[in-house]
Design a protein around this motif. Structure first.
Motif, PDB file in Angstrom:
ATOM      1  N   THR A  89       0.823  -1.206   0.000  1.00  0.00           N
ATOM      2  CA  THR A  89       0.000   0.000   0.000  1.00  0.00           C
ATOM      3  C   THR A  89       0.860   1.261   0.000  1.00  0.00           C
ATOM      4  N   GLY A 118      -1.789  -4.770   0.338  1.00  0.00           N
ATOM      5  CA  GLY A 118      -0.800  -5.015   1.390  1.00  0.00           C
ATOM      6  C   GLY A 118       0.277  -5.974   0.907  1.00  0.00           C
ATOM      7  N   SER A 119       1.479  -5.832   1.506  1.00  0.00           N
ATOM      8  CA  SER A 119       2.625  -6.629   1.041  1.00  0.00           C
ATOM      9  C   SER A 119       2.381  -8.124   1.193  1.00  0.00           C
ATOM     10  N   GLY A 120       1.821  -8.525   2.332  1.00  0.00           N
ATOM     11  CA  GLY A 120       1.578  -9.948   2.581  1.00  0.00           C
ATOM     12  C   GLY A 120       0.686 -10.523   1.495  1.00  0.00           C
ATOM     13  N   SER A 144      -0.454  -0.348  14.634  1.00  0.00           N
ATOM     14  CA  SER A 144      -1.130  -1.579  15.047  1.00  0.00           C
ATOM     15  C   SER A 144      -1.410  -2.466  13.853  1.00  0.00           C
ATOM     16  N   ASP A 145      -1.534  -1.877  12.671  1.00  0.00           N
ATOM     17  CA  ASP A 145      -1.775  -2.687  11.485  1.00  0.00           C
ATOM     18  C   ASP A 145      -0.433  -3.141  10.914  1.00  0.00           C
ATOM     19  N   GLY A 146      -0.422  -4.289  10.294  1.00  0.00           N
ATOM     20  CA  GLY A 146       0.790  -4.768   9.667  1.00  0.00           C
ATOM     21  C   GLY A 146       1.210  -3.784   8.593  1.00  0.00           C
ATOM     22  N   SER A 147       2.502  -3.458   8.510  1.00  0.00           N
ATOM     23  CA  SER A 147       2.881  -2.388   7.599  1.00  0.00           C
ATOM     24  C   SER A 147       4.355  -2.420   7.259  1.00  0.00           C
ATOM     25  N   GLY A 148       4.676  -2.030   6.026  1.00  0.00           N
ATOM     26  CA  GLY A 148       6.055  -1.935   5.599  1.00  0.00           C
ATOM     27  C   GLY A 148       6.826  -0.921   6.428  1.00  0.00           C
ATOM     28  N   ALA A 182       9.599  -7.376  11.384  1.00  0.00           N
ATOM     29  CA  ALA A 182       8.530  -7.913  10.537  1.00  0.00           C
ATOM     30  C   ALA A 182       7.515  -6.800  10.319  1.00  0.00           C
ATOM     31  N   THR A 183       6.473  -7.102   9.546  1.00  0.00           N
ATOM     32  CA  THR A 183       5.456  -6.080   9.313  1.00  0.00           C
ATOM     33  C   THR A 183       4.583  -5.845  10.552  1.00  0.00           C
ATOM     34  N   SER A 184       4.451  -6.860  11.421  1.00  0.00           N
ATOM     35  CA  SER A 184       3.905  -6.611  12.761  1.00  0.00           C
ATOM     36  C   SER A 184       4.773  -7.360  13.756  1.00  0.00           C
ATOM     37  N   ASN A 206      -6.520  -5.416  11.327  1.00  0.00           N
ATOM     38  CA  ASN A 206      -5.199  -4.794  11.348  1.00  0.00           C
ATOM     39  C   ASN A 206      -4.147  -5.614  10.635  1.00  0.00           C
ATOM     40  N   SER A 210      -4.037  -8.146   6.056  1.00  0.00           N
ATOM     41  CA  SER A 210      -3.496  -7.833   4.734  1.00  0.00           C
ATOM     42  C   SER A 210      -1.986  -7.978   4.679  1.00  0.00           C
ATOM     43  N   GLU A 211      -1.307  -7.834   5.803  1.00  0.00           N
ATOM     44  CA  GLU A 211       0.153  -7.893   5.786  1.00  0.00           C
ATOM     45  C   GLU A 211       0.684  -9.171   6.420  1.00  0.00           C
TER      46      GLU A 211
END
Lengths: 351, 328
Positions: free
Chosen positions: A35, A62-64, A163-167, A190-192, B280, B283-284
């Motif tokens: 994203t 999202g990357s995943g 809190s959200d998985g993220s690059g 990691a992303t999270s 949350n 998606s990743e």
């Protein structure tokens, strides 16, 4: 506004036409993933469509999701902020090459009314101590030592993370991992991750709001977001020992100072880059492309797009949208690598 | 589907009586068949949903087993997943939301049916029902920009000063917290509880009310002793509807709850819910086990929702049966 209104239906028509007319022509690519680079990808694909008539449909899921869809073969290319790991590369039998597109940086932002924007200076180990929960007050002597002459308040330090998985989290934790053995063992990157302390905010905007609302808060957001919202940022001490402010130039400098081997797979971390002007919390973002694509027509479309993506024309569009462009030598390496892509085992035809 | 049946029925009408009957029988059978399929589709869909969730989470189920619901660590890097703080957060935030929303919405419903001047009844009910149409992300933004600053500046410090001897109102005040999320949930479920409760109260026969008043009851006594008991099971139904909404609400909650995997006694502390963690991290989630753990959370959320709803239905059924028997 008119053009914007029209684009939707037109694109739909185009999609229908492409689908009905002849799938063999395949003037269409689909991709999915990260994203973070979505704004620049959208701009590129739009500009490329106007230029060549080739449609690229990109879903920023999202990357995943990008890696998963690429692995399952439901898209022509993937996109990710964190490179695929060995197991994931095994899953596609090694048939993937990571192509860097632009650079992103992560900014440490804070809320201390007593301090002017850009005045705070931090280094890697201090940032680790803060996000580990070992530094709990702003006037801790470890922060004070980096900021001589600045009066820091006796205020609680409140950590805010995504809190959200993220690059963004991936890059930030990758940076912290390089500065602390303990962080590497206990938290990792990691992303999270399992944060030792702090509040979680959803998205850049969630982190920003929590930082803005709590005096003494500290968090991290994307450079683009920080610039657009004029957030205060900390200067970070880089590997060469200089304090560097996060900018597009210092991000590109970071990438430029990490020399890549000729046969690199581009899965390199450029956090804590050695350059004197390098901002230490930066990263590439990648497109995932098959080395050998069974569909020759698509292989050619992808190859052509990638060749255009590294031109000055495309890279300067990145700058307009506040993405740091790739350094020249990385672009040269990508140009070379693109030539080695294959269509069902054979070299891809030159136009 | 109805169009295929309707022209079928009147068609044989001009013929003699027996064929009309046969025609209508055939139509009936067809109609019944269509309805049966429609009705069966729901449980089949449900079974399919559970099956899909089970398949998706099998990796996590095999690795963590039932200990998953008791585990308190959520570490995607070390691949250690436990959902106890999430289950706790989901149940507590929903329960608190009910505690806040039920008295308010019942109060409004009673006011609108029994006390309000006729001219304002419809407009007020309409406005409250409009609240149900607001997207939850808008509630979330409003929560971040308006509610949290307000709570942090006035309400939370007041609660800490007056009720600070209780463990629920101690500790540092950040803003995003279990209490903030519960309050936004309460606001979100109020319109549902209120409008259903109002319908139920409107359905109470006038004679019930008049009888109480004729016996010399005040209006308050009439409401408490004659009207509310009559509407009891309907009101419970309204509350369950609200509870169902609260358990599944995602966006507004994740924006306000602070998203921390922790079981804290203090309502000022941040928490997390099952729906929020799925939104949350889904998606990743790059690794298979992370993906499976999130699907496992979805399965647990599904089971928790079904269990809570079943328990509530049972309660209504018992209250309805007991109450009806005694009164009539």
């Amino acid at each position: 506004m008119f053009a914007g209104k029209l684009r939707g239906p037109l694109a739909l028509l185009g999609l229908l036409a492409a689908g009905v007319a002849s799938p063999a022509l395949a003037q269409k690519l689909t991709g999915a993933g990260a994203t973070f680079p979505n704004p620049i990808y959208s701009k590129w694909f739009d500009a490329y469509n106007k230029k060549t008539g080739i449609q690229v449909n990109y879903q920023s899921i999202g990357s995943g999701g990008g890696i998963r869809q690429f692995t399952e073969g439901t898209v022509d290319f993937g996109a990710t902020d964190g490179p695929m790991n060995e197991a994931q590369i095994q899953a596609v039998a090694g048939n993937v090459v990571h192509i860097p597109t632009v650079l992103g940086s992560v900014v440490v932002t804070y809320n201390l009314p007593a301090l002017a924007a850009g005045q705070l200076k931090l280094d890697g180990t201090t940032v680790v101590d803060i996000f580990m929960g070992r530094i709990t007050k702003w006037n801790d002597k470890r922060i004070q030592a980096l900021n001589p002459g600045v009066t820091l308040p006796n205020m609680d330090l409140i950590v805010v993370h995504r809190s959200d998985g993220s690059g963004t989290t991936y890059v930030f934790t990758d940076y912290l991992t390089k500065h602390s053995r303990e962080w590497k063992d206990k938290v990792g990157y990691a992303t999270s991750v399992n944060w030792p302390v702090g509040l979680g905010g959803k998205g850049n905007e969630g982190v920003t709001q929590q930082v803005k609302q709590v005096e003494g808060a500290i968090g991290y957001v994307e450079l683009i977001y920080a610039v657009a919202n004029k957030l205060p940022y900390a200067q970070i001490k880089n590997a060469a020992g200089t304090f560097v402010a996060p900018t597009l130039e210092s991000s590109t400098a970071a990438a430029g100072s990490v020399k890549l081997a000729k046969d690199t797979d581009f899965r390199v971390s450029i956090t804590n880059a050695p350059g004197k002007d390098a901002y230490p919390i930066s990263s590439y973002t990648w497109l995932l492309v098959k080395v050998d694509n069974k569909d020759g027509a698509k292989a050619k479309l992808i190859r052509d797009f990638l060749s255009w993506m590294i031109t000055d024309e495309a890279q300067s569009m990145a700058r307009e949208l506040q993405y740091a462009p790739l350094p020249a030598d990385v672009r040269a390496l990508i140009a070379e690598r693109i030539r080695t892509l294959r269509a069902d085992g054979k070299p891809i035809a030159m136009n | 589907m109805a169009t295929t049946i309707l022209p079928d029925a009147p068609a044989p009408a001009p013929a003699e009586g027996t064929s009309t009957l046969a025609g209508s029988r055939r139509g009936d059978r067809l109609f019944k068949g269509v309805l049966t399929v429609a009705a069966l589709a729901v449980p089949v869909l449900m079974a399919f949903l559970v099956y899909e969730l089970y398949v998706g989470s099998r990796l996590a189920i095999e690795r963590y087993g039932l200990g998953f619901v008791a585990g308190t660590t959520w570490d995607p890097v070390a691949e250690e997943f436990g959902a106890a703080p999430l289950i706790f957060g989901t149940l507590l935030s929903s329960l608190l939301a009910l505690v806040i929303a039920v008295p308010l919405s019942l109060g409004v419903a009673i006011y609108l049916t029994e006390f309000a001047p006729r001219a304002v009844r419809q407009p007020i009910a309409f406005i409250i029902e409009l609240l149900a149409a607001i997207p939850s992300v808008v509630y979330g933004l409003w929560g971040i920009f308006v509610l949290i600053p307000l709570l942090k500046a006035h309400v939370f410090p007041f609660l800490r000063d007056t009720l600070g001897f209780l463990p629920f109102f101690q500790g540092p005040i950040y803003g995003p917290s279990m209490l903030a999320a519960s309050i936004i949930l309460a606001i979100m479920i109020m319109p549902f509880i209120m409008s259903v409760a109002r319908e139920v109260l409107l359905a109470v026969p006038g004679s019930q009310r008049e009888a109480a008043l004729a016996l010399g009851a005040t209006r308050w006594e009439a409401v408490v002793s004659a009207i509310l008991p009559y509407a009891r099971s309907g009101i419970l139904g309204a509350i369950i509807l609200g509870l169902g909404r609260a358990l599944g609400e995602t966006m507004a909650v994740t924006m306000l709850i602070g998203n921390r995997h922790e079981i804290a006694a203090s309502l000022f502390a941040p928490g997390y819910t099952m729906a929020a963690v799925i939104a949350n991290e889904f998606s990743e989630a790059a690794t298979d086990i992370h993906f499976a753990a999130l699907t496992y959370v979805a399965l647990v959320l599904f089971l928790v929702t079904v269990t809570v709803n079943a328990a509530a239905r049972l309660l209504i059924w018992r209250v309805g049966a007991g109450g009806g028997g005694k009164r009539s």
